[in-house]
Design an enzyme around this catalytic site. Structure first.
Site, PDB file in Angstrom:
ATOM      1  N   ASP A 196     -22.194 -11.556 -46.596  1.00 30.83           N
ATOM      2  CA  ASP A 196     -22.819 -10.564 -47.482  1.00 30.83           C
ATOM      3  C   ASP A 196     -21.958 -10.309 -48.717  1.00 30.83           C
ATOM      4  OD1 ASP A 196     -24.833 -10.425 -45.614  1.00 30.83           O
ATOM      5  OD2 ASP A 196     -23.975  -8.711 -44.575  1.00 30.83           O
ATOM      6  N   ASP A 242     -26.957 -14.269 -37.129  1.00 35.42           N
ATOM      7  CA  ASP A 242     -26.247 -13.288 -37.948  1.00 35.42           C
ATOM      8  C   ASP A 242     -25.180 -12.567 -37.126  1.00 35.42           C
ATOM      9  OD1 ASP A 242     -25.639 -11.816 -40.203  1.00 35.42           O
ATOM     10  OD2 ASP A 242     -27.696 -11.179 -40.564  1.00 35.42           O
ATOM     11  N   GLU A 254     -19.499 -12.958 -35.690  1.00 35.83           N
ATOM     12  CA  GLU A 254     -18.029 -12.916 -35.685  1.00 35.83           C
ATOM     13  C   GLU A 254     -17.421 -12.612 -34.296  1.00 35.83           C
ATOM     14  OE1 GLU A 254     -19.695 -12.288 -39.638  1.00 35.83           O
ATOM     15  OE2 GLU A 254     -19.942 -11.132 -37.803  1.00 35.83           O
TER      16      GLU A 254
END
Length: 940
Positions: free
Chosen positions: A623, A546, A549
């Site tokens: 998300d 998760d 980035e």
């Protein structure tokens, strides 16, 4: 007189030396020094006969820097010839000719017939020196002349629901829900891989500008501003004059009125704008909360919603006449105590207007790109994988259904869900343990909170006994108090800006932490070793990476984002900004394979970059919101991601961030058993999304409350429940087909989730179809993304007959139809010539080996399919341990030929039953074939 020949000889020698300097033949290509132009050196390198590398820079020396996305062994020995004339240096392979203009350095690509495939524009290169964090380089741009009539796809996964990037632009950076991959593929059968890791832009490189670029008038007609009205239920409204709507990050939201209550208010901006020119402007709406936009009383942006901490961008265009007033109104209802909104605009770009192609990057050492030619779009994507690595075959169980939610808070809760699936005989293969299984103050420790997970190893073992698998969330984030943080810090492998600034996260009282530097090889090894010692030893099957980035903090401005994730081991975070997820995936993939090379690695990551597929890594779309418009946007997002060369993709079925009305509807039902209008819509939204998701490369449900398990979405017997189970079971019935597609992704460089343009490129009507897709070669999926819609307009590509999957009714191609879409079904169509293997319902992917498979033959056209099988969980397929069985249908003879089985592997079925079912003209009954591995001919 005797001196003249000597002078002539000197001139000839000098000319020869000049020519040598201008064009130099290299072992792998040529180097050209143009007389003029932005680039002083252009190097053309041959990767193979149809892939060419171009490097250009404003200096003489070409820096040798290892690519992060292109594999070291991509180039193969290839014959080529270099020639020059007065205008061009040319390099020719068996399939391409590359010409470089000696005067100005423009590069052009031609096929072997002399047809232009792609050309750089005159003066299309630019360089400007750039320095960040004591790292020096250039800001650069390369513009190409586009091909008339082509469509452009790829660039990763973005959320504005753009599909064909011809005449469009995209900002390429990584963020939650936004994954940037600098690769495009054209319907003209070429691709470009832009090898740069900084923030980049495709198309128009300009930034959007505030509305004060226009002449503004407030709602009373006074010049200079718009009227902003801040409406509060329990306080008087605040009215301000504002010349910009720019509240897009943690810095700019400070411009809001200090005493405005975002939890109980709304804002309206209204007035007029006057353009200084006549033009079709591009508008960029950045929003969190409920947002609508009107221009001249026309609703140009119907209501959109995103949760407060995860804004989205939506783009639209509007034509403005010079000097004419245009009424404008933006209504915004914030979502939570801190929320974000922005509306900006930009005049049209000649790059977009002319259909040209442009890549711009903020920082790099040189222009560095790869041109890939192919016979079709699949061939081009195959070239991309030649460059960046083959896609691994995922473990077979990963092709089944995954259940996830935010989050299973205890061991008993997670095991109870799996037991309930098995009790109800609802197929499932994987359950996901989301974040916060660790003690509250120990993020990054990889330790389980023993109060909630007293026996993690026992939990995993229990799942395995139920023939299920577990994926666990691991962030590259560490609290400063953990031993793991300190291990990174001691080596200089931790990004320290967040710790220095004492940035606290959202957990409990707020804890300080940061992310490790994945660009360091040593840091990657340490990261895996920490995971191995604490998690892998417990039997964890797969990894959920998760915030890769990396997202150190939500909603910061771009400059601060770069400060938070650098400097890196390779250079400044301005230069190395976009490839973090790739390096992070490298850590786990190579780490696990070193430990156990007999168990397939599987990663799911929220970000990605070119080359991700070689690390057995899939991406999900982040998300996203529980909105119909977000569901629709995932279709184009997934298709463009697939056409970026990375075949495995998924999403949060149902959306992650939930509107409060849905939460309230579920709580009312839990308390009273009453299904109100909001819960009715919630169930339909989830069902439609689930129907779509059952045909995604990976099939995964996840999100916040309400709970996402099939049996929690609707009670048994409810139409929604029945349909959810139907599509879950259909996924498993299609496992022989799906796993064959996974095999094709590796062995044939195939793309599983396909735009219609990929499969039917000759039909230009397919170029703009963004809400249908081919799932492999044989199933066209038509998701329904509107509430209460019971029909859907479907385009059937020309050149073939189509069959309704459910009824087998034939429909002619080359037309739009209104397809039936009752709540329980989405339209599915099968093209003539398809051979579709369908197995039995299974409770998990490896429950049955495929002893009895139905083979549907859709008549009307010749067709073929190869059934692929291997051991399903190890890497023996890389050593040739797999089998294929070919099926070929001849329409003229009405004959199906099942070929000799090719290959073998441990545990392979030697004998099996195929039930041949013709669909179409012959209407013959099913034939049962007992197959022993030898060729069989069946007349239908």
């Amino acid at each position: 007189m005797k001196r003249i020949p000597f002078l002539l000889m000197l001139l000839c020698v000098a000319g020869s030396l000049c020519a040598t300097v201008a064009v130099q033949t290299l072992s792998n290509g040529m180097r050209v020094t143009p007389k003029n132009g932005a680039a002083k050196t252009i190097e053309i390198s041959v990767i193979n006969s149809r892939i060419i590398r171009v490097q250009a820079l404003p200096t003489v020396e070409v820096p040798s820097v290892a690519s992060l996305c292109v594999v070291p062994n991509a180039a193969t020995k290839t014959n080529f010839q270099v020639a020059t004339n007065s205008k061009f240096a040319s390099l020719t392979t068996d399939e391409l000719t590359v010409k470089v203009a000696l005067a100005t350095g423009e590069v052009s690509f031609f096929d072997k017939s002399g047809k232009v495939l792609l050309q750089e524009m005159p003066n299309g290169k630019s360089f400007k020196t750039f320095t960040a964090q004591n790292d020096h380089g250039y800001t650069m741009q390369q513009i190409f002349k586009g091909t008339e009539g082509e469509a452009i796809y790829g660039l990763g996964q973005h959320q504005s629901d753009d599909f064909n990037y011809k005449n469009k632009s995209e900002d390429l950076f990584q963020y939650n829900t936004k994954v940037s991959v600098p690769f495009i593929v054209s319907t003209a059968n070429y691709g470009i891989l832009w090898d740069n890791y900084s923030q980049s832009k495709y198309g128009d490189p300009r930034d959007y500008k505030d509305l004060n670029q226009f002449t503004l008038f407030d709602k009373e007609g006074n010049e200079g501003n718009l009227t902003a009205t801040y409406i509060q239920k329990r306080k008087p409204s605040i009215v301000r004059k504002e010349n910009a709507i720019d509240y897009e990050n943690l810095k700019t939201v400070k411009k809001f009125p200090v005493d405005f209550d975002f939890n109980d208010g709304s804002i309206v901006w209204e007035g007029s704008i006057v353009s200084p020119i006549t033009d079709t402007y591009k508008f960029s709406l950045y929003y969190a909360g409920y947002t609508k936009v009107w221009i001249n009383d026309s609703l140009v942006v119907p209501e959109r919603w995103r949760t407060s901490w995860n804004p989205n961008t939506f783009r639209f265009t509007y034509h403005l006449e010079k000097g004419k007033r245009n009424k404008i109104k933006l209504e915004w209802k914030p979502d939570g105590g801190v929320s974000y909104i922005g509306l900006k605009a930009l005049s049209s770009s000649p790059i977009e207007k002319n259909g040209n192609i442009s890549f711009w990057s903020e920082m790099g050492d040189k222009i560095d790109y790869y041109f890939v030619a192919g016979k079709n779009m699949d061939d081009v994507i195959g070239g991309y994988r030649t460059l960046t690595g083959k896609a691994s075959i995922m473990p077979k169980w990963a092709m089944g259904y995954w259940q996830s939610r935010e989050r299973y808070k205890t061991q008993d809760e997670l095991l109870g869900v799996m037991s309930e699936y098995r009790k109800r005989n609802i197929p499932i293969d994987n359950i996901v343990l989301d974040w916060n299984y660790w003690p509250e103050n120990a993020w990054g420790s990889h330790k389980f909170d023993l109060d909630r997970f007293p026996d993690a190893k026992g939990m995993v073992d229990s799942l395995h006994k139920q023939n299920a698998h577990i994926m666990i969330s691991v962030w590259p984030k560490f609290y400063v108090t953990t031993d793991h943080f300190k291990q990174f810090q001691q080596k200089g492998w931790m990004y320290m800006q967040a710790a220095k600034d004492s940035i606290r996260d959202w957990v409990g009282p707020g804890y300080v932490g940061s992310f490790y530097d994945a660009y360091s090889a040593g840091a990657r090894k340490l990261f895996w070793n920490q995971m191995k010692d604490n998690l892998y030893v417990k039997g964890i099957d797969a990894w959920w990476m998760d915030a890769s980035e990396p997202n150190v903090r939500d909603c910061t401005d771009m400059t601060y984002r770069k400060m938070l994730c650098g400097p890196t081991a390779l250079g400044s975070s301005w230069k190395y900004f976009n490839a973090y997820a790739l390096e992070n995936a490298d850590a786990i993939y190579n780490g696990q394979r070193e430990v156990d090379n007999n168990k397939r690695v599987f990663l799911l990551t929220r970000s990605g970059f070119a080359g991700l597929q070689r690390y057995s890594t899939a991406t999900w779309s982040g998300d996203i919101a529980t909105r119909w418009e977000d569901m629709k946007a995932q279709i184009s997002a997934g298709l463009n991601f697939a056409m970026s060369g990375i075949p495995f993709w998924t999403m949060d079925i149902g959306g992650f961030c939930v509107e409060k009305r849905y939460e309230e509807g579920q709580r009312l039902f839990d308390k009273t058993g009453q299904e109100n209008a909001d819960l009715n819509e919630w169930r339909e939204l989830n069902l439609r999304w689930f129907q779509f998701g059952s045909f995604a490369p990976l099939f995964r449900s996840h999100g916040q409350f309400p709970l996402r398990e099939i049996f929690n979405l609707a009670p048994e017997g409810h139409p929604v429940y029945k349909s959810l189970v139907y599509y879950d079971e259909l996924r498993y019935r299609l496992m022989p087909y799906i796993y064959s597609l996974a095999g094709m992704a590796y062995h044939k460089d195939f793309t599983i989730m396909r735009s219609l343009a990929m499969s039917y490129t000759s039909d230009k009507q397919t170029f703009g179809v963004s809400d249908q897709f081919m799932f492999g070669p044989g199933i066209m999926v038509c998701p329904v993304y509107s509430y209460k819609a019971r029909t859907k307009e479907v385009y059937l590509p020309t050149g073939t007959q189509w069959f309704d999957f459910y009824s087998n009714k034939q429909v002619a191609g080359g037309q739009k139809i209104k397809a039936e879409a009752p709540l329980e079904r989405i339209p599915l169509f099968v093209p003539a010539g398809t051979i579709l293997p369908i197995g039995d319902v299974m409770q998990y992917a490896s429950e049955k080996k495929g002893e009895d498979i139905e083979i549907r033959v859709y008549q009307g056209k010749d067709g073929k399919f190869s059934l692929y099988e291997d051991e399903g969980e190890n890497y023996n397929y890389e050593k040739g341990a797999f089998s294929t069985i070919s099926f070929e249908y001849n329409e003229a003879k009405h004959q199906l030929v099942i070929g000799d089985r090719q290959g073998k592997f441990a545990g392979m079925l030697l004998n099996r039953t195929f039930r041949i079912i013709p669909v179409g003209a012959s209407n013959s009954t099913a034939q049962v074939i007992h197959y022993t591995g030898k060729k069989v001919e069946i007349n239908l």
